[in-house]
Design a protein around this motif. Structure first.
Motif, mmCIF file in Angstrom:
data_model
loop_
_atom_site.group_PDB
_atom_site.id
_atom_site.type_symbol
_atom_site.label_atom_id
_atom_site.label_comp_id
_atom_site.label_asym_id
_atom_site.label_seq_id
_atom_site.Cartn_x
_atom_site.Cartn_y
_atom_site.Cartn_z
ATOM 1 N N ALA A 65 4.713 16.739 -7.338
ATOM 2 C CA ALA A 65 5.237 15.974 -8.470
ATOM 3 C C ALA A 65 4.294 14.852 -8.904
ATOM 4 O O ALA A 65 4.724 13.742 -9.170
ATOM 5 N N LEU A 66 3.013 15.147 -8.990
ATOM 6 C CA LEU A 66 2.071 14.153 -9.531
ATOM 7 C C LEU A 66 2.283 14.052 -11.037
ATOM 8 O O LEU A 66 2.748 14.989 -11.665
ATOM 9 N N PHE A 67 1.940 12.886 -11.596
ATOM 10 C CA PHE A 67 2.107 12.706 -13.040
ATOM 11 C C PHE A 67 0.880 13.256 -13.757
ATOM 12 O O PHE A 67 -0.213 12.711 -13.627
ATOM 13 N N TYR A 105 15.090 3.786 -6.160
ATOM 14 C CA TYR A 105 14.014 2.803 -6.360
ATOM 15 C C TYR A 105 14.258 1.506 -5.619
ATOM 16 O O TYR A 105 13.387 0.656 -5.567
ATOM 17 N N PHE A 132 6.887 14.947 -2.320
ATOM 18 C CA PHE A 132 7.716 16.055 -2.770
ATOM 19 C C PHE A 132 7.059 17.388 -2.482
ATOM 20 O O PHE A 132 5.836 17.484 -2.351
ATOM 21 N N ARG A 135 -0.144 8.104 -2.896
ATOM 22 C CA ARG A 135 0.726 7.469 -3.882
ATOM 23 C C ARG A 135 1.988 6.924 -3.219
ATOM 24 O O ARG A 135 2.522 5.897 -3.625
ATOM 25 N N ALA A 136 2.459 7.631 -2.191
ATOM 26 C CA ALA A 136 3.650 7.170 -1.479
ATOM 27 C C ALA A 136 3.314 6.033 -0.518
ATOM 28 O O ALA A 136 4.009 5.019 -0.465
ATOM 29 N N PHE A 192 0.685 3.702 -9.466
ATOM 30 C CA PHE A 192 1.966 3.681 -10.182
ATOM 31 C C PHE A 192 2.976 2.728 -9.543
ATOM 32 O O PHE A 192 3.560 1.873 -10.217
ATOM 33 N N GLY A 193 3.154 2.857 -8.240
ATOM 34 C CA GLY A 193 4.133 2.019 -7.541
ATOM 35 C C GLY A 193 3.795 0.537 -7.586
ATOM 36 O O GLY A 193 4.604 -0.280 -8.048
ATOM 37 N N VAL A 198 11.978 3.451 1.235
ATOM 38 C CA VAL A 198 11.408 4.733 1.640
ATOM 39 C C VAL A 198 10.612 5.311 0.476
ATOM 40 O O VAL A 198 10.865 4.969 -0.675
ATOM 41 N N ASN A 199 9.643 6.137 0.767
ATOM 42 C CA ASN A 199 8.946 6.878 -0.274
ATOM 43 C C ASN A 199 8.876 8.341 0.127
ATOM 44 O O ASN A 199 8.982 8.677 1.306
ATOM 45 N N THR A 200 8.711 9.188 -0.871
ATOM 46 C CA THR A 200 8.831 10.619 -0.647
ATOM 47 C C THR A 200 7.561 11.348 -1.073
ATOM 48 O O THR A 200 6.963 11.008 -2.083
ATOM 49 N N ASN A 236 2.783 1.987 -1.160
ATOM 50 C CA ASN A 236 3.921 1.079 -1.311
ATOM 51 C C ASN A 236 4.396 0.502 0.015
ATOM 52 O O ASN A 236 5.441 -0.141 0.068
#
Lengths: 274, 385
Positions: free
Chosen positions: B90-92, B78, B86, B151-152, B103-104, B82-84, B155
């Motif tokens: 891996a969505l919530f 965190y 997946f 989502r990535a 989210f971020g 970098v952001n990933t 950020n």
């Protein structure tokens, strides 16, 4: 097209018979007894009497709420710890949680009497260190302890089963987006385990609020709970009608409690067990 | 560190063991700013582990990771710029599309009005306008994938890590997404580190391809370099189709295969050094026996749409030739190879492991069996306008 095949209906038949015989029929009988007197005539007198039992109702709900909350606080870390283990150790740990449930319920409650008594195991042990004995048995605390001990597995198991399904990549994704340990817990793990918490709360609260025997043995008969009262109506007073009326109201109270609970833990995955 | 200043990320001697077995051995890699770099290799080659080390989910047992020249071995995920994306997104599931993407920024306490504007922008970027309130469970695989990318990217990462992001999609959608991802990378002008086992995907998207096998880097280069000048037999075999022959470098520009001299463009080898010779199937011309440099018998012909794939047995070595001309089985033909179609490689541990196409049909059977039972069933995609 909507017609189900004969085979499907035949296969369902035994279950239909079962539910009519053992669910619907008893419910009707409870309802019938509750609104009749010993001559079989219609009456609301049984319900009119219930006012005298209101403190017992309140005590039962109060004790059960406390026991349920304590269960949640104890069970969550346990469930979490088990779920984060490797699969093989998970199986062993779940087994250990279930193990006490294989032992008879009465036996387990009797053992707690022996542990908590004024001359019991705990007081004898601390006596060796020169500490004066505590009075523990026949207190509200002892009754609640009995509930917590007996129903704890019902809280651990549903929470464990939702946590075990939480994918590791979900936690990694949250970390990747900037969440520290605490935020991962509050924003991912807790929301994810809500359905399990909801089932756990129901599965502990319902048997706690209707339990009998625990209070008789660990409360010394000083803290009558609804379950004990109902038992007495059937076993000693032979007043089936009053007993049925109390049961009926208890059932409605439980339904109300569950629906309130479910409001707070809205769940679209159908994870509820009850 | 010298030489790392111009690099956004550098790996130096990175080694990782799982259960005492090395899955990465001394990886050295420099990743430049705004580069589309692909880690390519078969499963188990260490490409995903490399990506997870860069993301901070795995700590290397030996070696160092540098971000802009600063050692970051022990910096948690965190705190990395970098952001990933997946592999399985891996969505919530307990959050809708909007809340997933927000989210971020919410963790960084960005004002809600700003978040709302940015989420809109991101949804626009990934072609999901109007999807804000949808539950992520109701989305198709391709749509979930886009949400994961949004989502990535919201950020503003300096580097986006993508772990086989198209693996679960069907072929048609995969091709569209390749183009789209490349566009997004250029539009955002950030670094993409992309992991895949699909060589075609790697060649068509990347600025730089890193070919990996058994925990080691086999070759780093542009797609053209990797394809035209493979460093060893593994790379030649893994990327595209290759005829890999034993040859002897008699002198500069002169290689002997099957006892015959061929002119080539390679030099700088020892006199009479044994080498591996690569000839790509599309660079071979089928001619009459008289015109041919070598001659043999056609043993197999497969129609591939664009071309025929013809297997020719030449003195026991089965060559694969791709040509638009049809030749019947049992025809006796010659082949012609131009000097620039011959590529010479030094002998390596992979020499002899890959050779001709004599087991070709078996290989095909195995491949089609694998395709019949994919690890993850491809996700059906609905069309988004």
């Amino acid at each position: 097209m909507n017609k189900r095949s004969l085979g499907a209906r035949l296969a369902a038949a035994p279950y239909m018979v079962w539910s009519v015989l053992f669910v619907v029929a008893p419910l009707i009988m409870v309802g019938y007894y509750a609104i009749t007197d010993s001559t079989g005539a219609f009456t609301v007198a049984n319900f009119a009497q219930l006012g005298t039992y209101s403190d017992i109702f309140i005590r039962s709900i109060w004790f059960s709420l406390i026991a349920t909350l304590i269960c949640l606080v104890i069970a969550y870390p346990i469930a979490y710890t088990i779920a984060m283990r490797r699969e093989r150790s998970q199986r062993v740990l779940v087994m250990l949680v279930m193990l006490p449930m294989w032992m008879n319920f009465l036996l387990r409650t009797y053992s707690w009497m022996a542990i908590l008594e004024d001359t019991g195991v705990i007081n004898t042990l601390i006596g060796y260190f020169g500490i004066k004995p505590f009075h523990m048995i026949n207190t509200p605390g002892a009754v609640i302890l009995g509930m917590v001990y007996n129903f704890l597995p019902y809280m651990i198991l549903p929470i464990y089963s939702v946590l075990a399904k939480l994918e590791r990549s979900m936690i990694e994704a949250a970390q990747d987006l900037g969440a520290g340990r605490f935020q991962v817990l509050t924003k991912i793990i807790l929301p994810h385990s809500m359905p399990g918490i909801a089932s756990g709360l129901t599965m502990v609260f319902v048997p706690s609020v209707s339990t009998f025997y625990i209070s008789q043995k660990l409360g010394g008969g000083k803290f009558d709970l609804i379950g004990d009262t109902i038992e007495r109506q059937f076993q000693t007073s032979y007043n089936y009608h009053l007993g049925a009326a109390i049961s009926f109201v208890l059932m409605i109270l439980i339904l109300v409690c569950i629906s309130v609970l479910n409001k707070f833990t809205v769940d679209d995955e159908g994870g509820l067990l009850i | 560190m010298t030489g790392t200043e111009s690099c956004i990320i550098s790996l130096r001697g990175v080694t990782k063991y799982y259960n005492g077995e090395a899955v990465l051995r001394g990886i050295n890699l420099d990743i430049h700013d705004k580069e589309f770099i692909t880690l390519l290799g078969p499963s188990g080659c260490g490409k995903t582990t490399t990506l997870r080390i860069i993301g901070g989910f795995v700590t290397p047992d030996e070696g160092d990771v540098y971000f802009n020249g600063r050692r970051v071995n022990d910096v948690p995920p965190y705190k990395r710029p970098v952001n990933t994306v997946f592999q399985k997104y891996a969505l919530f599931p307990h959050l809708n599309v909007y809340d997933n993407i927000a989210f971020g920024p919410r963790l960084r306490k960005v004002p809600e009005s700003e978040i709302s504007r940015r989420v809109k922008e991101m949804l626009e970027l990934v072609n999901l306008r109007g999807f804000e309130r949808r539950s992520v469970n109701s989305l198709s695989g391709g749509q979930q994938q886009r949400v994961a990318i949004a989502r990535a990217l919201i950020n503003d990462p300096k580097v986006l890590l993508l772990d086989e992001p198209l693996g679960a999609l069907d072929l048609k959608l995969r091709k569209d997404m390749q183009v789209e991802l490349k566009n997004i990378q250029q539009q955002m002008s950030i670094t993409f580190i992309y992991v895949t086992h699909d060589q075609e995907e790697a060649l068509s998207m990347s600025d730089t391809v890193v070919v990996m096998d058994t925990g080691e880097i086999q070759q780093i280069g542009t797609p053209e370099e990797i394809y035209n000048e493979p460093d060893n037999a593994f790379v030649a075999d893994f990327i595209g189709e290759s005829n890999i022959l034993d040859g002897t470098m008699v002198s500069d520009f002169d290689v002997v295969i099957f006892g015959r001299h061929f002119e080539c463009l390679d030099k700088g080898f020892e006199k009479n050094e044994p080498v591996d010779v690569v000839v790509r199937p599309e660079d071979i011309d089928i001619v009459s026996v008289e015109e041919g440099m070598l001659s043999g018998v056609v043993t197999n012909v497969t129609f591939k749409g664009l071309h025929y794939e013809i297997i020719i047995d030449i003195e026991g070595f089965k060559w694969m030739v791709q040509t638009t001309d049809f030749w019947p089985v049992a025809a006796v033909v010659g082949i012609k190879i131009d000097p620039d179609a011959i590529h010479i490689m030094k002998k390596s541990k992979y020499s002899g492991a890959f050779g001709d196409y004599s087991s070709f049909s078996e290989e095909l059977d195995k491949l089609s069996e694998l395709e019949a039972q994919p690890e993850q069933p491809p996700v059906e995609e609905e069309i988004i306008d």
